[in-house]
Motif scaffolding. Structure first.
Motif, PDB file in Angstrom:
ATOM      1  N   MET A  88     -19.551  24.231  55.238  1.00 53.55           N
ATOM      2  CA  MET A  88     -18.805  22.976  55.253  1.00 53.55           C
ATOM      3  C   MET A  88     -17.459  23.230  55.916  1.00 53.55           C
ATOM      4  O   MET A  88     -16.761  24.192  55.569  1.00 53.55           O
ATOM      5  CB  MET A  88     -18.594  22.455  53.830  1.00 53.55           C
ATOM      6  N   LEU A  89     -17.099  22.371  56.863  1.00 55.95           N
ATOM      7  CA  LEU A  89     -15.872  22.543  57.636  1.00 55.95           C
ATOM      8  C   LEU A  89     -15.051  21.269  57.615  1.00 55.95           C
ATOM      9  O   LEU A  89     -15.594  20.177  57.843  1.00 55.95           O
ATOM     10  CB  LEU A  89     -16.203  22.866  59.100  1.00 55.95           C
ATOM     11  N   LYS A  90     -13.764  21.403  57.377  1.00 54.28           N
ATOM     12  CA  LYS A  90     -12.888  20.255  57.539  1.00 54.28           C
ATOM     13  C   LYS A  90     -12.942  19.819  58.996  1.00 54.28           C
ATOM     14  O   LYS A  90     -12.976  20.652  59.907  1.00 54.28           O
ATOM     15  CB  LYS A  90     -11.454  20.627  57.145  1.00 54.28           C
ATOM     16  N   GLU A  91     -12.992  18.509  59.234  1.00 55.00           N
ATOM     17  CA  GLU A  91     -13.101  18.015  60.601  1.00 55.00           C
ATOM     18  C   GLU A  91     -11.992  18.591  61.477  1.00 55.00           C
ATOM     19  O   GLU A  91     -10.833  18.641  61.084  1.00 55.00           O
ATOM     20  CB  GLU A  91     -13.055  16.488  60.618  1.00 55.00           C
ATOM     21  N   GLY A  92     -12.368  19.063  62.669  1.00 52.61           N
ATOM     22  CA  GLY A  92     -11.428  19.693  63.581  1.00 52.61           C
ATOM     23  C   GLY A  92     -11.562  21.197  63.630  1.00 52.61           C
ATOM     24  O   GLY A  92     -11.071  21.837  64.560  1.00 52.61           O
ATOM     25  N   ILE A  93     -12.234  21.781  62.629  1.00 53.46           N
ATOM     26  CA  ILE A  93     -12.476  23.220  62.598  1.00 53.46           C
ATOM     27  C   ILE A  93     -13.850  23.490  63.200  1.00 53.46           C
ATOM     28  O   ILE A  93     -14.816  22.796  62.896  1.00 53.46           O
ATOM     29  CB  ILE A  93     -12.391  23.757  61.157  1.00 53.46           C
ATOM     30  N   LYS A  94     -13.927  24.493  64.058  1.00 53.78           N
ATOM     31  CA  LYS A  94     -15.193  24.818  64.707  1.00 53.78           C
ATOM     32  C   LYS A  94     -15.939  25.891  63.923  1.00 53.78           C
ATOM     33  O   LYS A  94     -15.328  26.828  63.402  1.00 53.78           O
ATOM     34  CB  LYS A  94     -14.952  25.308  66.139  1.00 53.78           C
ATOM     35  N   SER A 106      -9.450  33.221  62.673  1.00 55.54           N
ATOM     36  CA  SER A 106     -10.866  33.290  63.010  1.00 55.54           C
ATOM     37  C   SER A 106     -11.583  34.105  61.945  1.00 55.54           C
ATOM     38  O   SER A 106     -11.035  35.084  61.419  1.00 55.54           O
ATOM     39  CB  SER A 106     -11.071  33.923  64.385  1.00 55.54           C
ATOM     40  N   PHE A 107     -12.811  33.696  61.647  1.00 57.77           N
ATOM     41  CA  PHE A 107     -13.577  34.353  60.591  1.00 57.77           C
ATOM     42  C   PHE A 107     -14.994  34.641  61.084  1.00 57.77           C
ATOM     43  O   PHE A 107     -15.594  33.842  61.803  1.00 57.77           O
ATOM     44  CB  PHE A 107     -13.667  33.465  59.344  1.00 57.77           C
ATOM     45  N   PHE A 108     -15.504  35.789  60.662  1.00 56.06           N
ATOM     46  CA  PHE A 108     -16.918  36.121  60.826  1.00 56.06           C
ATOM     47  C   PHE A 108     -17.441  36.497  59.450  1.00 56.06           C
ATOM     48  O   PHE A 108     -16.815  37.282  58.733  1.00 56.06           O
ATOM     49  CB  PHE A 108     -17.111  37.295  61.791  1.00 56.06           C
ATOM     50  N   ALA A 109     -18.574  35.928  59.075  1.00 57.14           N
ATOM     51  CA  ALA A 109     -19.183  36.261  57.792  1.00 57.14           C
ATOM     52  C   ALA A 109     -20.632  36.645  58.021  1.00 57.14           C
ATOM     53  O   ALA A 109     -21.312  36.096  58.896  1.00 57.14           O
ATOM     54  CB  ALA A 109     -19.092  35.088  56.821  1.00 57.14           C
ATOM     55  N   ILE A 111     -16.362  31.037  62.493  1.00 53.68           N
ATOM     56  CA  ILE A 111     -15.428  29.947  62.193  1.00 53.68           C
ATOM     57  C   ILE A 111     -14.130  30.171  62.955  1.00 53.68           C
ATOM     58  O   ILE A 111     -13.593  31.287  62.965  1.00 53.68           O
ATOM     59  CB  ILE A 111     -15.120  29.864  60.680  1.00 53.68           C
ATOM     60  N   GLU A 112     -13.611  29.097  63.561  1.00 57.87           N
ATOM     61  CA  GLU A 112     -12.303  29.136  64.217  1.00 57.87           C
ATOM     62  C   GLU A 112     -11.477  27.954  63.733  1.00 57.87           C
ATOM     63  O   GLU A 112     -11.913  26.805  63.824  1.00 57.87           O
ATOM     64  CB  GLU A 112     -12.446  29.077  65.739  1.00 57.87           C
ATOM     65  N   ILE A 113     -10.277  28.244  63.227  1.00 57.45           N
ATOM     66  CA  ILE A 113      -9.367  27.198  62.754  1.00 57.45           C
ATOM     67  C   ILE A 113      -8.310  26.958  63.818  1.00 57.45           C
ATOM     68  O   ILE A 113      -7.533  27.851  64.149  1.00 57.45           O
ATOM     69  CB  ILE A 113      -8.712  27.597  61.418  1.00 57.45           C
ATOM     70  N   TYR A 114      -8.281  25.747  64.357  1.00 58.10           N
ATOM     71  CA  TYR A 114      -7.322  25.411  65.420  1.00 58.10           C
ATOM     72  C   TYR A 114      -6.068  24.789  64.827  1.00 58.10           C
ATOM     73  O   TYR A 114      -6.116  24.158  63.793  1.00 58.10           O
ATOM     74  CB  TYR A 114      -7.965  24.443  66.414  1.00 58.10           C
TER      75      TYR A 114
END
Length: 200
Positions: A110-116, A142-145, A197-200
């Motif tokens: 689940m991602l908040k809108e705007g997060i890739k 940036s995250f890798f899981a 995951i990338e948070i802009y």
């Protein structure tokens, strides 16, 4: 620079929902709360234990769902429908009216809108070694899981060597180029879910 954390299956939190049970594997920021909807991203698994279930609406979030076990039909009313077999996935808006048919176990991002973000399935037979190359510009989180669904895997990154067991998740927060090596040193085949995951 990279921060590496192993979240074992014993550390994960399981609760009930209208269609079965769900296990929260990881949430970011760590002190955020799913019910408060104040998180940027969340990883979880769920058992769908009834033939027909209405998904909880999550307006303002994007969802990626991959079937781990069983078969699931998702009907997004007014949007699209899809039938998912093992390791197949669907992406949809959390605010859509979604009904599922079939009993299964699934993996959720689940991602908040705007997060890739995205999910990928990797299968590694005994003795197989492969690399994942990650790139970040230092300006964003940036995250890798790596979630181990079946079997176990050895992961080498940032001068660390970690064994990820069945049901465990390895989470890496990085802000520069990073190469990850994964190796199956064990007899049984390993099935992994990789999360980017990338948070802009």
């Amino acid at each position: 620079m990279a921060e590496i954390v192993l979240i074992t299956k014993e550390q994960q939190q399981t609760s009930t929902w209208t269609g079965g049970t769900t296990t929260q594997i990881s949430i970011y920021p760590p002190k955020s709360n799913f019910l408060d909807r104040d998180f940027m991203w969340r990883l979880s698994t769920a058992y769908v234990e009834v033939e027909e279930s209405n998904f909880t609406k999550l307006a303002g979030f994007d969802r990626h769902l991959m079937v781990l076990e069983g078969r699931l039909e998702l009907v997004h009313k007014g949007q699209h429908s899809v039938v998912l077999q093992q390791y197949e996935q669907d992406s949809f808006k959390g605010g859509w009216e979604t009904v599922s048919f079939g009993m299964a176990r699934d993996f959720n991002l689940m991602l908040k809108e705007g997060i890739k973000g995205k999910l990928e399935h990797y299968k590694a037979a005994s003795g197989v070694q492969f690399k994942v190359e990650l790139q970040a510009d230092g300006q964003r989180d940036s995250f890798f899981a790596c979630y181990c669904h079946r079997g176990q895997i050895c992961l080498y990154a940032n001068n660390q060597n970690v064994t990820v067991g069945e049901g465990d998740l390895l989470l890496i927060n990085y802000n520069d180029y990073l190469t990850i090596t994964l190796e199956n040193k064990y007899i049984e085949e390993c099935n992994l879910i990789a999360v980017f995951i990338e948070i802009y």
